[in-house]
Design a protein around this motif. Structure first.
Motif, short mmCIF file in Angstrom:
data_model
loop_
_atom_site.label_atom_id
_atom_site.label_comp_id
_atom_site.label_asym_id
_atom_site.label_seq_id
_atom_site.Cartn_x
_atom_site.Cartn_y
_atom_site.Cartn_z
N LEU A 145 0.86 -1.18 0.00
CA LEU A 145 0.00 0.00 0.00
C LEU A 145 0.89 1.23 0.00
O LEU A 145 1.76 1.37 0.86
N VAL A 198 -8.77 1.76 4.88
CA VAL A 198 -8.59 0.53 5.66
C VAL A 198 -9.59 -0.53 5.20
O VAL A 198 -9.24 -1.69 4.93
N VAL A 201 -8.74 -1.75 1.64
CA VAL A 201 -7.61 -2.69 1.60
C VAL A 201 -8.08 -4.08 2.04
O VAL A 201 -7.72 -5.10 1.44
N LYS A 202 -8.90 -4.13 3.09
CA LYS A 202 -9.42 -5.42 3.54
C LYS A 202 -10.25 -6.08 2.44
O LYS A 202 -10.14 -7.30 2.20
N GLY A 209 -4.90 -8.44 4.17
CA GLY A 209 -4.05 -7.28 4.41
C GLY A 209 -2.86 -7.26 3.47
O GLY A 209 -2.63 -8.19 2.69
N ASN A 225 -2.78 2.57 9.10
CA ASN A 225 -1.88 1.77 8.26
C ASN A 225 -1.63 0.39 8.87
O ASN A 225 -1.60 -0.62 8.17
N CYS A 228 -4.08 -2.10 8.16
CA CYS A 228 -4.04 -2.61 6.78
C CYS A 228 -3.04 -3.75 6.63
O CYS A 228 -3.07 -4.47 5.62
#
Length: 327
Positions: A145, A198, A201-202, A209, A225, A228
Motif C-alpha cells: 500500500l 482501511v 484494503v481489507k 491485508g 496503516n 491494513c
C-alpha cells in the motif's frame, strides 16, 4: 578548471518564506573535492523536501550547499570522467547552473532517457529502492500500500512494483488521480477522500491485508496503516506530513509480529549512498537502458521560474515529477 566561469545563476534564498523567495541570484561556481565531480546542470528535479527547506523546516545537513535541489542531470566538466552524461543524487545544490556531486552517487544517462527525465529519477528512486526493497525487503508476489500514488514517490513505487512483481495499491485524492494511477500501473487505487482506505484494503485483499505499507503521511495515519497490514507486515515511514507523534497499542504490534521502520536519505553517508547506487545500477539500470523504466513526468519549468514549480507542487495537482530546466 580554468575554462569554467567564476560565477553562475542559482536559486539560493537568504531566508525562509513563500515561493517568491526563489529568485535567481549569482553564486560562485563550486569546486569539486577528491572523489567528487562538477556537473554542468541541464535539469534539476523538484521534490517535497525542497519545499520543506524553503519553508525553513528541513535545513541542509552540515557541509551541504544552502542552494536547494537533491537531484540533477548534466555533463561532468571537472573531476573524473569529464564529458560523461550523468544524473546524480546530491545533498543540495541542484537549483543551479553547476552542481558538485560525489562520483559514487552518479549514474550514467542512457540514450533511452532525456536529460529532463534523468533529472527526475535519483531522489525518488533511491528513496523507494532503499525503503521498499532494502528496509521492507519486498519480495515478488507481495502486496504494498502506497499513499500519495500520483506523487513522485508514488509513481516511482508503482513503476518499480510492476517491474519486480509486486501488487501495488495506492491512495489518491480524487477519482481523476486514482484513474491516472491505474493508467501508470497500480493494481488498485483508493479515493481516500470518499472511501475508507482501511476497509478498501481489507476488501481488495480478502481480509488478508498487505505485506508492506510505504507511508509519507504519518500522524493519525499510522494506526490506520497498521490495520491494513497482514501478520508479519512491514510499515515503512519516509515522511510525517500529518505529524511525527502518535500513540500505539504495542500489543497489536507484538501479537501480529509487525515491523515498524523508516529512514531519511539526505543525511546518510556518501558510502551508504554509493552502495545503494551500485545496487540500483546492477539490478535496475539494465531496465532503464532498455527503456522499460522511465519516470512519470508532470511539468517542466525554467530554473528562473522555480517559484512556479513550487506552487505547482504545493497545489497538489501534479502527477509524477516536476523538473527545472537549466539553460
Amino acid at each position: 578548471m580554468n575554462t569554467l566561469p567564476a560565477s553562475m545563476i542559482a536559486i539560493d534564498p537568504d531566508a525562509p518564506g513563500c515561493p517568491e523567495v526563489l529568485e535567481p541570484v549569482e553564486r560562485p561556481v563550486p569546486r569539486p573535492a577528491s572523489g567528487e565531480v562538477l556537473i554542468k546542470v541541464e535539469a534539476a528535479g523538484v521534490n517535497r523536501p525542497d519545499v520543506a527547506q524553503r519553508l525553513g523546516h528541513y535545513p541542509p545537513p552540515p557541509g551541504a550547499p544552502t542552494i536547494p535541489g537533491l537531484e540533477v542531470a548534466g555533463t561532468i566538466v571537472a573531476g573524473p570522467n569529464i564529458g560523461a552524461r550523468v544524473c546524480a543524487l546530491v545533498a543540495g545544490g541542484g537549483y543551479a547552473q553547476y552542481c558538485v556531486a560525489p562520483l559514487g552517487q552518479c549514474l550514467p544517462v542512457p540514450d533511452t532517457l532525456s536529460m529532463i527525465e534523468a533529472a527526475a529519477i535519483p531522489e525518488t528512486l533511491f528513496t523507494v529502492w532503499s525503503n521498499v526493497f532494502q528496509r521492507a525487503y519486498a519480495r515478488e508476489g507481495e502486496t504494498i500500500l502506497v499513499h500519495g500514488g500520483t506523487s513522485g514517490i508514488g509513481t516511482t513505487a508503482i513503476l518499480l512494483g510492476k517491474l519486480f512483481g509486486l501488487t501495488v495499491i495506492v491512495t489518491g485524492g480524487s477519482p481523476e488521480k486514482c484513474a491516472r494511477a491505474l493508467e501508470i500501473g497500480a493494481a488498485h487505487a483508493i479515493d481516500y477522500r470518499n472511501q475508507d482506505f482501511v476497509e478498501e484494503v481489507k476488501r481488495i485483499t480478502g481480509g488478508h491485508g498487505v505485506e508492506i505499507v510505504l507511508d509519507m503521511v504519518g500522524g493519525d495515519y499510522l494506526r490506520r496503516n497498521l490495520a491494513c497490514l497482514a501478520e508479519e507486515g512491514r510499515h515503512v515511514s519516509i515522511a510525517a506530513q500529518r505529524g511525527a507523534k502518535v500513540e500505539l497499542a504495542l500489543w497489536n504490534v507484538m501479537l501480529r509480529r509487525l515491523t515498524l521502520t523508516g529512514s531519511t536519505l539526505r543525511a546518510r553517508s556518501v558510502e551508504f549512498k554509493t552502495l545503494l547506487r551500485d545496487e540500483i545500477e546492477r539490478l535496475l539500470w539494465p531496465e532503464v537502458e532498455a527503456g522499460r523504466f522511465r519516470p512519470v513526468m508532470d511539468k517542466t519549468f525554467p530554473l528562473e521560474q522555480a517559484a512556479d514549480a513550487h506552487r505547482r507542487m504545493e497545489s497538489g495537482d501534479h502527477v509524477g515529477k516536476i523538473v527545472l530546466e537549466v539553460r
